[in-house]
Design a protein around this motif. Structure first.
Motif, PDB file in Angstrom:
ATOM      1  N   THR A  98      -3.990   6.059  -3.530  1.00  0.00           N
ATOM      2  CA  THR A  98      -4.257   4.753  -4.108  1.00  0.00           C
ATOM      3  C   THR A  98      -3.270   4.495  -5.238  1.00  0.00           C
ATOM      4  O   THR A  98      -2.467   5.370  -5.611  1.00  0.00           O
ATOM      5  CB  THR A  98      -5.691   4.682  -4.636  1.00  0.00           C
ATOM      6  N   ARG A  99      -3.319   3.298  -5.833  1.00  0.00           N
ATOM      7  CA  ARG A  99      -2.377   2.972  -6.902  1.00  0.00           C
ATOM      8  C   ARG A  99      -2.609   3.850  -8.123  1.00  0.00           C
ATOM      9  O   ARG A  99      -1.678   4.065  -8.926  1.00  0.00           O
ATOM     10  CB  ARG A  99      -2.484   1.498  -7.278  1.00  0.00           C
ATOM     11  N   GLY A 100      -3.811   4.372  -8.276  1.00  0.00           N
ATOM     12  CA  GLY A 100      -4.084   5.253  -9.399  1.00  0.00           C
ATOM     13  C   GLY A 100      -3.614   6.676  -9.158  1.00  0.00           C
ATOM     14  O   GLY A 100      -3.526   7.463 -10.102  1.00  0.00           O
ATOM     15  N   GLU A 101      -3.332   7.035  -7.918  1.00  0.00           N
ATOM     16  CA  GLU A 101      -2.921   8.401  -7.585  1.00  0.00           C
ATOM     17  C   GLU A 101      -1.416   8.535  -7.395  1.00  0.00           C
ATOM     18  O   GLU A 101      -0.891   9.648  -7.398  1.00  0.00           O
ATOM     19  CB  GLU A 101      -3.634   8.850  -6.311  1.00  0.00           C
ATOM     20  N   ALA A 118       5.852 -13.923 -10.985  1.00  0.00           N
ATOM     21  CA  ALA A 118       4.428 -13.579 -11.013  1.00  0.00           C
ATOM     22  C   ALA A 118       4.226 -12.365 -11.905  1.00  0.00           C
ATOM     23  O   ALA A 118       5.051 -11.447 -11.948  1.00  0.00           O
ATOM     24  CB  ALA A 118       3.919 -13.298  -9.608  1.00  0.00           C
ATOM     25  N   ARG A 119       3.115 -12.379 -12.641  1.00  0.00           N
ATOM     26  CA  ARG A 119       2.847 -11.290 -13.572  1.00  0.00           C
ATOM     27  C   ARG A 119       2.593  -9.989 -12.818  1.00  0.00           C
ATOM     28  O   ARG A 119       1.931  -9.957 -11.784  1.00  0.00           O
ATOM     29  CB  ARG A 119       1.649 -11.650 -14.444  1.00  0.00           C
ATOM     30  N   GLN A 120       3.127  -8.906 -13.318  1.00  0.00           N
ATOM     31  CA  GLN A 120       2.978  -7.576 -12.732  1.00  0.00           C
ATOM     32  C   GLN A 120       2.685  -6.596 -13.854  1.00  0.00           C
ATOM     33  O   GLN A 120       3.339  -6.619 -14.900  1.00  0.00           O
ATOM     34  CB  GLN A 120       4.249  -7.142 -11.997  1.00  0.00           C
ATOM     35  N   GLY A 121       1.703  -5.735 -13.611  1.00  0.00           N
ATOM     36  CA  GLY A 121       1.356  -4.747 -14.619  1.00  0.00           C
ATOM     37  C   GLY A 121       1.829  -3.347 -14.292  1.00  0.00           C
ATOM     38  O   GLY A 121       1.820  -2.465 -15.149  1.00  0.00           O
ATOM     39  N   SER A 122       2.242  -3.105 -13.032  1.00  0.00           N
ATOM     40  CA  SER A 122       2.674  -1.769 -12.628  1.00  0.00           C
ATOM     41  C   SER A 122       3.578  -1.884 -11.411  1.00  0.00           C
ATOM     42  O   SER A 122       3.449  -2.821 -10.604  1.00  0.00           O
ATOM     43  CB  SER A 122       1.466  -0.881 -12.307  1.00  0.00           C
ATOM     44  N   THR A 123       4.484  -0.955 -11.280  1.00  0.00           N
ATOM     45  CA  THR A 123       5.349  -0.916 -10.099  1.00  0.00           C
ATOM     46  C   THR A 123       4.683  -0.197  -8.932  1.00  0.00           C
ATOM     47  O   THR A 123       5.274  -0.092  -7.854  1.00  0.00           O
ATOM     48  CB  THR A 123       6.667  -0.196 -10.433  1.00  0.00           C
ATOM     49  N   PRO A 129       6.758  -2.031  -2.474  1.00  0.00           N
ATOM     50  CA  PRO A 129       7.119  -0.800  -1.751  1.00  0.00           C
ATOM     51  C   PRO A 129       7.023   0.405  -2.679  1.00  0.00           C
ATOM     52  O   PRO A 129       7.451   0.355  -3.839  1.00  0.00           O
ATOM     53  CB  PRO A 129       8.563  -1.058  -1.317  1.00  0.00           C
ATOM     54  N   GLY A 130       6.465   1.481  -2.163  1.00  0.00           N
ATOM     55  CA  GLY A 130       6.268   2.675  -2.977  1.00  0.00           C
ATOM     56  C   GLY A 130       4.987   2.674  -3.766  1.00  0.00           C
ATOM     57  O   GLY A 130       4.708   3.619  -4.510  1.00  0.00           O
ATOM     58  N   GLY A 131       4.190   1.606  -3.602  1.00  0.00           N
ATOM     59  CA  GLY A 131       2.927   1.538  -4.324  1.00  0.00           C
ATOM     60  C   GLY A 131       1.802   2.210  -3.556  1.00  0.00           C
ATOM     61  O   GLY A 131       2.003   2.860  -2.526  1.00  0.00           O
ATOM     62  N   GLY A 132       0.596   2.055  -4.084  1.00  0.00           N
ATOM     63  CA  GLY A 132      -0.558   2.662  -3.456  1.00  0.00           C
ATOM     64  C   GLY A 132      -0.980   1.940  -2.190  1.00  0.00           C
ATOM     65  O   GLY A 132      -0.431   0.904  -1.820  1.00  0.00           O
ATOM     66  N   VAL A 133      -1.952   2.524  -1.509  1.00  0.00           N
ATOM     67  CA  VAL A 133      -2.473   1.972  -0.257  1.00  0.00           C
ATOM     68  C   VAL A 133      -3.906   1.497  -0.497  1.00  0.00           C
ATOM     69  O   VAL A 133      -4.716   2.210  -1.104  1.00  0.00           O
ATOM     70  CB  VAL A 133      -2.441   3.023   0.868  1.00  0.00           C
ATOM     71  N   VAL A 134      -4.184   0.298  -0.031  1.00  0.00           N
ATOM     72  CA  VAL A 134      -5.519  -0.269  -0.184  1.00  0.00           C
ATOM     73  C   VAL A 134      -6.396   0.158   0.996  1.00  0.00           C
ATOM     74  O   VAL A 134      -6.023  -0.044   2.155  1.00  0.00           O
ATOM     75  CB  VAL A 134      -5.459  -1.801  -0.263  1.00  0.00           C
ATOM     76  N   PHE A 135      -7.521   0.735   0.713  1.00  0.00           N
ATOM     77  CA  PHE A 135      -8.490   1.157   1.733  1.00  0.00           C
ATOM     78  C   PHE A 135      -7.845   2.071   2.791  1.00  0.00           C
ATOM     79  O   PHE A 135      -8.137   1.975   3.985  1.00  0.00           O
ATOM     80  CB  PHE A 135      -9.119  -0.058   2.416  1.00  0.00           C
ATOM     81  N   GLY A 136      -6.957   2.948   2.357  1.00  0.00           N
ATOM     82  CA  GLY A 136      -6.322   3.879   3.280  1.00  0.00           C
ATOM     83  C   GLY A 136      -7.245   5.023   3.644  1.00  0.00           C
ATOM     84  O   GLY A 136      -8.312   5.211   3.039  1.00  0.00           O
ATOM     85  N   PRO A 137      -6.866   5.816   4.646  1.00  0.00           N
ATOM     86  CA  PRO A 137      -7.720   6.931   5.063  1.00  0.00           C
ATOM     87  C   PRO A 137      -7.757   8.049   4.028  1.00  0.00           C
ATOM     88  O   PRO A 137      -6.772   8.308   3.332  1.00  0.00           O
ATOM     89  CB  PRO A 137      -7.052   7.409   6.362  1.00  0.00           C
TER      90      PRO A 137
END
Length: 284
Positions: A98-101, A118-123, A129-137
């Motif tokens: 996830t984006r936190g991991e 657009a506002r962004q708080g984290s890369t 690309p290279g970010g976390g996965v939403v609802f991934g396995p």
């Protein structure tokens, strides 16, 4: 008498799986709801199978007398068993972050305002690309349980439904042991003498597979060699032809026949194997 045909395995086309559905009225549903549930009943499927010699000549006949589920419940029983086998093969090790991991992404990429973007708080946001996965396995246990009698009934029902595409061949292990070395061409020639097409999916069920038989047949991609230890529902349903030996016919009649009651050594070995698999999965 069951004869070999070029059609695929008759699991879904067999008469034991075809039921006539009658429209139900409210009165029928109400009357059925007041009745006590009926116990599960079984039927016996008796099939006559031809016995072929190694040269392909018919030398006799044998009988396959197995327990089968009723047409109303056969599909459900076999479906539950095949789902059990396929789902329990899943390791359940697929994992995403996830984006936190995901490592990094602690710094804000650019100011909140006056950039026109657009506002962004984290890369490491899932939008980049290279970010976390939403609802991934995530790692999970896919295993499900099934009653031992229900699984045995599913196998016997599937074998009984495949009687139209089943032939019995006399034990041919000694014929291949006479060869100097294993040859795939010899096994293909034997299959053609038995009326089998090497391009069709064929499943052989033998009590014991000799070394030269195993080596001679392993290069045939459409062929499966099964023993009582490796007998499974998927290979039975997935085959176009099912080949038995007189010894395996006696084994099936004894283990899956109408007169079978109680447990056998194979049941104990199967249970031990299941416990070992669960312990190995837990260790992982």
């Amino acid at each position: 008498m069951a004869t070999s045909s070029s059609s695929s395995l008759s699991f879904f086309t067999s008469s034991i799986f075809l039921t006539s559905h009658k429209p139900l009225s409210f009165a029928t549903l109400r009357s059925n709801s007041l009745k006590s549930p009926k116990p599960l009943t079984l039927t016996a499927e008796l099939a006559t199978l031809p016995v072929l010699s190694f040269t392909g000549d018919k030398v006799g006949e044998t009988f396959l007398d197995l327990k089968s589920a009723l047409p109303d419940t056969a599909r459900a029983v076999v479906h539950r068993a095949i789902i059990h086998d396929l789902q329990n093969k899943r390791r359940g090790t697929a994992s995403t972050l996830t984006r936190g991991e995901v490592r990094g992404g602690g710094r804000k990429p650019y100011p909140q305002k006056k950039t026109g973007r657009a506002r962004q708080g984290s890369t490491r946001t899932p939008l980049r690309p290279g970010g976390g996965v939403v609802f991934g396995p995530k790692p999970r246990d896919w295993s499900i349980k099934i009653n031992r009698k229900e699984k045995r009934l599913a196998i016997s029902t599937a074998v009984a439904s495949a009687a139209d595409n089943t032939i019995v061949v006399e034990d041919f292990s000694d014929e291949f042991e006479k060869l100097e070395k294993p040859k795939t061409t010899e096994f293909i020639a034997a299959m053609k003498r038995w009326g089998l097409d090497p391009k069709e999916k064929t499943t052989f069920f033998m009590l014991e597979v000799a070394d030269k038989v195993k080596l001679s047949s392993r290069n045939i991609g459409t062929l499966k060699m099964l023993t009582p230890r490796t007998l499974n529902l998927f290979d039975i349903l997935n085959a176009d032809k099912l080949i038995l030996t007189p010894e395996t016919v006696d084994y099936l009649n004894g283990r899956y026949g109408v007169d079978f009651e109680g447990e056998t050594e194979d049941d104990e070995e199967e249970e031990e194997g299941t416990v070992e698999d669960e312990s190995s999965d837990a260790a992982e």
